[in-house]
Design an enzyme around this catalytic site. Structure first.
Site, PDB file in Angstrom:
ATOM      1  CG  ASP A  13      -1.771  -1.226   1.342  1.00  0.00           C
ATOM      2  OD1 ASP A  13      -2.421  -1.594   0.344  1.00  0.00           O
ATOM      3  OD2 ASP A  13      -1.764  -1.845   2.424  1.00  0.00           O
ATOM      4  CG  HIS A  41      -2.318  -1.394  -8.885  1.00  0.00           C
ATOM      5  ND1 HIS A  41      -2.035  -2.737  -8.982  1.00  0.00           N
ATOM      6  CD2 HIS A  41      -2.750  -1.023 -10.114  1.00  0.00           C
ATOM      7  CE1 HIS A  41      -2.273  -3.154 -10.203  1.00  0.00           C
ATOM      8  NE2 HIS A  41      -2.707  -2.133 -10.923  1.00  0.00           N
TER       9      HIS A  41
END
Length: 444
Positions: A13, A41
């Protein structure tokens, strides 16, 4: 020409999607080399926010060949859903290629993943429940279904009939779940096969052909270094190898074609799910980071745990991956803080430790040793050059670069493409070994 690996230097992340999207402009080929739908993503283009799990970020560039490599595990339903979503937005997926040797996530993988995690009780590891671990387990046991198996109707029927009979015993006896109907699964996945067929290739051969033509190849990792099966905070890890070395296995290339490794890290630290997290913040500052950073998982929507930047795991990521330069993201999230803390080492039972411990039990006992630096108390989201940054923000970046012993090449100050400072050429800059020899570790 340069062939570059982009990896996460924390627990995932980190903003790799945006960085890969930026670098894809100069790439001829983008290869996703590991992971599955457990990784997501986000790419923001203008007013559009695209959330992808399997398709590489380079899909937005029609002249960039996008490859889902053999090291990934593919859920066909999710993949085709992403294809449909992109095509509805007018984004072509004709340049998307899928490795014929990538493994396929099946319905029984998801069921076993979810049931196993539930059965762990207080010892759960934080799986997404998407079937990733069981898919990789079948791969290791040599009982998995590969994309090329989907393309062989008779072989698929034979293989799935046997496999589902075995999995039904596990579902019933171990988890008390009803059996799967083999015919329904065969029919469903045979349908996926026909829709995927035009995209299926020998990806290693395709990548080799691009390399021989001196094309620029970008290898895109999912998740992050500390989630690596071999080098992460085991057992609180994923089932694949997100580290730079995983790019060679997951793409089917030799290590000598890799020219450069770019590590992506947030200006603070986050983690999703279970496992030790020495710099985690539970009070108001942790809540501020979560809200300002919109720290909720792309895949699961789970709230991310937030904490201060941890330079110990940062240095570990540099070592494990051979990182040449860094992209620091979400610097703007720190804009309102009076002061910022950075973990420079750990205290373990009264002794200073400068290195990441391999044992999860030891890591859980680590107390962070902090260095406090001043905040800058003004917005940075509009800055487009280093000179535009407040002095305290620039000093913070320099401090991180010194601690990590690699230069910072990119600074991200927001989700949009234009909210970015390019400090130095991230692709063609000098190798880390030369920088280390010369003692040059500044951000500018």
């Amino acid at each position: 020409m340069a062939n570059v690996v982009v990896i996460g230097a924390q627990w995932g992340d980190e903003g790799k999607g945006k960085i890969t999207d930026l670098l894809s402009r100069s790439a001829d080929v983008v290869v996703r080399y590991q992971g599955g739908v457990n990784a997501g993503h986000t790419v923001v283009v203008g007013e559009q926010t695209l959330k992808l799990h399997l398709i590489p970020s380079g899909i937005l560039y029609p002249d960039t060949q996008c490859i889902i490599g053999s090291g990934t595990v593919i859920d066909p339903k999710v993949l085709l859903g992403e294809v449909e979503m992109l095509e509805q937005l007018g984004i072509s997926t004709d340049h998307l290629l899928i490795s014929q040797t990538a493994h396929v996530t099946m319905p029984y993988h998801r069921l076993i993943d979810q049931a196993s995690e539930q059965q762990r009780g207080s010892h759960k590891i934080g799986t997404t429940g998407r079937g990733i671990g069981p898919t990789y387990a079948d791969k290791s046991e040599r009982t998995g279904i590969r994309i090329l198996d989907l393309m062989d109707p008779e072989g698929l029927r034979e293989q799935l009939t046997w496999t589902i009979a075995q999995k039904n015993v596990i579902l019933d006896k171990l988890y008390g779940l009803p059996p799967l109907d083999a015919e329904s699964v065969i029919e469903e996945y045979s349908g996926y096969a026909e829709r995927l067929r035009p995209h299926v290739v020998d990806s290693s051969l395709t990548i080799d052909e691009a390399w021989r033509k001196r094309k620029n190849i970008l290898f895109e990792g999912a998740q992050g270094t500390l989630l690596d099966l071999d080098h992460g905070t085991y057992p609180y890890v994923t089932s694949s190898n997100p580290v730079a070395g995983g790019a060679c296995i997951g793409a089917g290339v030799g290590p000598t074609i890799i020219d450069r490794v770019i590590g992506v890290a947030k200006a603070y630290t986050t983690r999703v799910g279970e496992g030790p997290f020495p710099t985690e913040l539970h009070g108001d500052i942790g809540e501020l980071l979560c809200q300002r950073g919109a720290e909720f998982g792309t895949t699961t929507g789970r709230r991310r745990r937030c904490g201060w930047f941890d330079a110990v795991i940062g240095r570990y990521a540099v070592r494990i991956n051979g990182i040449d330069c860094l992209a620091i993201t979400k610097l703007d999230v720190l804009d309102d803080l009076d002061e910022i803390q950075v973990c420079v080492a750990y205290d373990i039972d009264g002794e200073r430790c400068d290195h990441f411990p391999s044992s999860a039990r030891s890591f859980a006992n680590c107390q962070p040793i902090y260095k406090t630096v001043p905040g800058w108390k003004q917005s940075t989201s509009h800055c487009r050059n280093l000179e535009d940054l407040p002095k305290a923000a620039l000093d913070y970046l320099k401090f991180l670069a010194e601690l990590m012993e690699v230069p910072i090449a990119i600074v991200s100050l927001g989700a949009s493409r234009d909210q970015t400072i390019i400090v130095e050429d991230p692709i063609h800059g000098p190798k880390r070994a030369l920088l280390h020899t010369n003692g040059d570790s500044s951000a500018s």
